[in-house]
Design a protein around this motif. Structure first.
Motif, mmCIF file in Angstrom:
data_model
loop_
_atom_site.group_PDB
_atom_site.id
_atom_site.type_symbol
_atom_site.label_atom_id
_atom_site.label_comp_id
_atom_site.label_asym_id
_atom_site.label_seq_id
_atom_site.Cartn_x
_atom_site.Cartn_y
_atom_site.Cartn_z
ATOM 1 N N ASP A 134 -22.069 -5.120 -5.381
ATOM 2 C CA ASP A 134 -21.221 -4.263 -6.219
ATOM 3 C C ASP A 134 -21.986 -3.811 -7.463
ATOM 4 O O ASP A 134 -22.980 -4.423 -7.859
ATOM 5 C CB ASP A 134 -19.964 -5.039 -6.633
ATOM 6 N N ASN A 135 -21.520 -2.747 -8.041
ATOM 7 C CA ASN A 135 -22.051 -2.192 -9.302
ATOM 8 C C ASN A 135 -23.478 -1.680 -9.191
ATOM 9 O O ASN A 135 -24.223 -1.659 -10.185
ATOM 10 C CB ASN A 135 -21.976 -3.228 -10.443
ATOM 11 N N ASP B 158 -22.048 -9.887 -6.654
ATOM 12 C CA ASP B 158 -21.252 -9.200 -7.687
ATOM 13 C C ASP B 158 -21.295 -10.069 -8.941
ATOM 14 O O ASP B 158 -20.302 -10.672 -9.333
ATOM 15 C CB ASP B 158 -19.807 -9.018 -7.182
ATOM 16 N N ILE C 242 -13.236 -6.859 -14.737
ATOM 17 C CA ILE C 242 -14.527 -6.401 -14.231
ATOM 18 C C ILE C 242 -14.687 -6.651 -12.739
ATOM 19 O O ILE C 242 -15.775 -6.671 -12.214
ATOM 20 C CB ILE C 242 -15.702 -7.058 -14.989
ATOM 21 N N LYS D 52 -26.087 -8.605 -13.759
ATOM 22 C CA LYS D 52 -26.960 -7.565 -13.186
ATOM 23 C C LYS D 52 -28.454 -7.913 -13.230
ATOM 24 O O LYS D 52 -29.176 -7.640 -12.258
ATOM 25 C CB LYS D 52 -26.697 -6.201 -13.836
HETATM 26 MG MG MG Z 1 -18.528 -6.040 -10.037
#
Ligand code: MG
Length: 227
Positions: A162-163, A136, A38, A139
């Motif tokens: 990120d993401n 990162d 991930i 979430k």
């Molecule tokens: Mg990530």
């Protein structure tokens, strides 16, 4: 969601621009073997390295070490005297990260703090204000990590996250129920979706940030703090 996300174009980019050294390759193999693929992709690692070279941050905070893959991309690019404080929730990952970073010869430039980031972050506040924060991690935590960042990042400092496309769900005005989501993708829960919507909205505030989201395989946001 893996490095992992491959396509002929990504492979082309990686081969041309994002050469991994032996340790970076070992980190990726370790994560793939442990089903923990991930991390950021090699092309995102290279982008982090370029951002560090351009911005020349002396003090970087990374929230979400995993086994130190993105940490190593940044550590190789650090200016003289630069340091990375990296937060990792899981002890086993933190230990593995230290092992990889030691092998790479950069552990003198990196401090890995184990445990919940909201517990570890106050421990490094005395070394701030910071020049760059890379988020990162979990979430749902993004807004609170941004709260911390806004208190401890200098004006002109860099926020990278990120993401931020959240597995193809961030741009939707309503989150589809789990059963209607793409079964090939990680299922996105409501708390993650709400958190990422808020995070992206805040980073898009032109009064506070000069920012953009780069459409990498899962979105990489880059913002300069204006005030
Ligand atoms: Mg990530």
């Amino acid at each position: 969601m893996t490095h992992g996300t491959t396509s002929p174009t990504l492979d082309y980019i990686r081969k041309l621009y994002a050469h991994e050294d032996e340790i970076l390759r070992a980190q990726r193999s370790y994560l793939e073997a442990n089903n923990r693929a991930i991390q950021v992709g090699a092309e995102e690692g290279k982008l982090l390295s370029l951002l560090v070279q351009l911005h020349q941050p002396k003090r970087i905070v990374e929230i979400g070490t995993l086994v130190g893959y993105s940490t190593l991309w940044m550590a190789h690019a650090l200016p003289k005297g630069g340091h990375i404080y990296s937060m990792e929730k899981e002890g086993q990952n933190a230990e593995k990260a230290r092992e990889f970073l030691h092998k790479a010869g950069v552990l003198d430039r990196v401090t890995i703090l184990e445990g919940d980031a909201m517990h570890s972050l106050p421990m490094i506040e005395e070394y701030g204000p910071f020049d760059m924060v890379f988020i990162d991690a979990d979430k749902p935590g993004y807004p609170k990590y941004l709260n911390w960042t806004e208190s401890h990042l200098r004006k002109g400092g860099l926020v990278v996250a990120d993401n931020t496309l959240l597995f193809g769900m961030a741009h939707l005005d309503e989150l589809p129920p789990a059963e209607a989501q793409n079964p090939d993708q990680h299922t996105v829960r409501k708390n993650s979706w709400e958190a990422m919507r808020e995070f992206n909205q805040r980073l898009a505030d032109a009064a506070r940030y000069d920012s953009v989201m780069i459409a990498t395989h899962d979105g990489l946001s880059v913002a300069i703090r204006k005030e």
